[in-house]
Design an enzyme around this catalytic site. Structure first.
Site, PDB file in Angstrom:
ATOM      1  N   ASP A  67      -7.635  30.067   9.470  1.00 35.43           N
ATOM      2  CA  ASP A  67      -6.848  28.976  10.045  1.00 35.43           C
ATOM      3  C   ASP A  67      -5.671  29.528  10.837  1.00 35.43           C
ATOM      4  O   ASP A  67      -5.410  30.737  10.820  1.00 35.43           O
ATOM      5  CB  ASP A  67      -6.370  28.012   8.949  1.00 35.43           C
ATOM      6  CG  ASP A  67      -5.529  28.703   7.868  1.00 35.43           C
ATOM      7  OD1 ASP A  67      -5.318  29.931   7.951  1.00 35.43           O
ATOM      8  OD2 ASP A  67      -5.089  28.009   6.938  1.00 35.43           O
ATOM      9  N   HIS A 137      -4.690  21.655  -0.260  1.00 34.99           N
ATOM     10  CA  HIS A 137      -5.447  21.963   0.961  1.00 34.99           C
ATOM     11  C   HIS A 137      -6.112  23.334   0.867  1.00 34.99           C
ATOM     12  O   HIS A 137      -5.670  24.219   0.132  1.00 34.99           O
ATOM     13  CB  HIS A 137      -4.590  21.808   2.229  1.00 34.99           C
ATOM     14  CG  HIS A 137      -3.573  22.872   2.484  1.00 34.99           C
ATOM     15  ND1 HIS A 137      -2.593  22.744   3.449  1.00 34.99           N
ATOM     16  CD2 HIS A 137      -3.365  24.092   1.930  1.00 34.99           C
ATOM     17  CE1 HIS A 137      -1.849  23.833   3.468  1.00 34.99           C
ATOM     18  NE2 HIS A 137      -2.288  24.669   2.548  1.00 34.99           N
ATOM     19  N   GLU A 142      -6.338  19.246   5.165  1.00 38.21           N
ATOM     20  CA  GLU A 142      -5.289  18.516   4.471  1.00 38.21           C
ATOM     21  C   GLU A 142      -5.848  17.279   3.755  1.00 38.21           C
ATOM     22  O   GLU A 142      -7.010  16.916   3.958  1.00 38.21           O
ATOM     23  CB  GLU A 142      -4.227  18.081   5.489  1.00 38.21           C
ATOM     24  CG  GLU A 142      -3.626  19.229   6.311  1.00 38.21           C
ATOM     25  CD  GLU A 142      -2.508  19.968   5.578  1.00 38.21           C
ATOM     26  OE1 GLU A 142      -2.618  20.238   4.372  1.00 38.21           O
ATOM     27  OE2 GLU A 142      -1.509  20.284   6.243  1.00 38.21           O
TER      28      GLU A 142
HETATM   29  P1  PGA Z   1       0.448  30.374  -0.191  1.00 36.80           P
HETATM   30  O1  PGA Z   1      -0.348  29.292   0.668  1.00 36.80           O
HETATM   31  O2  PGA Z   1      -0.565  31.377  -0.617  1.00 36.80           O
HETATM   32  O3  PGA Z   1       1.453  30.935   0.775  1.00 36.80           O
HETATM   33  O4  PGA Z   1       1.038  29.648  -1.341  1.00 36.80           O
HETATM   34  C1  PGA Z   1      -1.471  28.692   0.133  1.00 36.80           C
HETATM   35  C2  PGA Z   1      -2.006  27.680   1.080  1.00 36.80           C
HETATM   36  O5  PGA Z   1      -1.240  26.903   1.653  1.00 36.80           O
HETATM   37  O6  PGA Z   1      -3.225  27.629   1.257  1.00 36.80           O
END
Ligand code: PGA
Length: 239
Positions: A67, A137, A142
């Site tokens: 992403d 998500h 989302e």
């Molecule tokens: P993080 O993000 O590993 O920085 O907590 C996880 C995500 O948003 O998929």
């Protein structure tokens, strides 16, 4: 879903790297995809270490990013592209045969088409390593996302907007994300869902034990035939 509960972040990272290495040993021309963010940082470092020590050889394998924040280029601080380059690809002494990294500063509809094209040409994904957002998500799939989409552009949720300054402060204010779709993630042979820290305990419980609903996109992984949740004790505390 299989659940592996690790003592701490380091053990979670090593466990995930071992599984990724086993995938590559079994299938040298695998298509791998690793999430960016805080959670997978240790994992991608361990993976690169294993390449550099000769335990695994990525030279016949393919890599695709998950992403990106719409508007951020692969050079921008906090972008997933920079994470991919700096923490993974740039650390590996032997590169993947091909690596496709989304450019959020390019024409984003075109980026979706080229992401779909790369996955169609070299996929389906052999292994997708994911983190879980505070809203459940996966990538930028989302709340409310359709489960039947391939790569797409999606408005960022309020939760994601609240969390995003941890990546790039107030420098950028993206409104959209570009993401592999749930269809592509669900088509992966194996999915690893990583979770670390007590702040993830509640959402991990909802994803793993709650109803399967697009209000918690990660819950769809309950229906994946080969999903392994690798969580440290703190994140697994409410399971
Ligand atoms: P993080 O993000 O590993 O920085 O907590 C996880 C995500 O948003 O998929």
């Amino acid at each position: 879903m299989k659940l592996i509960i690790c003592e701490n972040y380091e053990e979670m990272s090593r466990t995930a790297a071992r599984i990724a290495a086993e995938t590559l040993l079994r299938k040298p021309d695998a298509l791998l995809s690793f999430a960016g963010g805080e959670t997978p940082l240790g994992f991608v470092h361990r993976f690169a270490d294993m390449v550099n020590s000769g335990q695994i050889d990525p030279s016949r394998a393919y890599y695709v990013s998950l992403d990106e924040w719409a508007g951020l280029s692969r050079e921008d601080e906090g972008s997933c592209g920079l994470f991919n380059q700096k923490e993974l690809l740039g650390r590996m002494r032997i590169p993947f045969l091909q690596a496709h990294v989304i450019n959020g500063a390019a024409d984003i509809e075109e980026e979706c088409r080229s992401l779909d094209g790369f996955i169609a040409a070299h996929g389906p994904l052999t292994l997708s390593v994911l983190g879980i957002g505070m809203n459940g998500h996966l990538g930028f799939n989302e709340e409310g996302v359709r489960f039947d989409l391939n790569a797409h552009v999606i408005p960022l949720s309020e939760t994601t907007k609240r969390v995003m300054p941890k990546y790039f402060g107030e420098k950028f204010h993206p409104e959209y994300g570009i993401s592999q779709g749930i269809r592509q993630i669900m088509a992966a042979e194996t999915v690893l869902l990583l979770a670390s820290g007590e702040h993830k305990a509640n959402i991990l419980r909802e994803a793993v034990r709650g109803d399967v609903t697009n209000q918690v996109p990660a819950s769809i992984l309950q229906t994946h035939p080969s999903c392994v949740v690798v969580a440290d004790k703190a994140a697994a505390a409410m399971l």
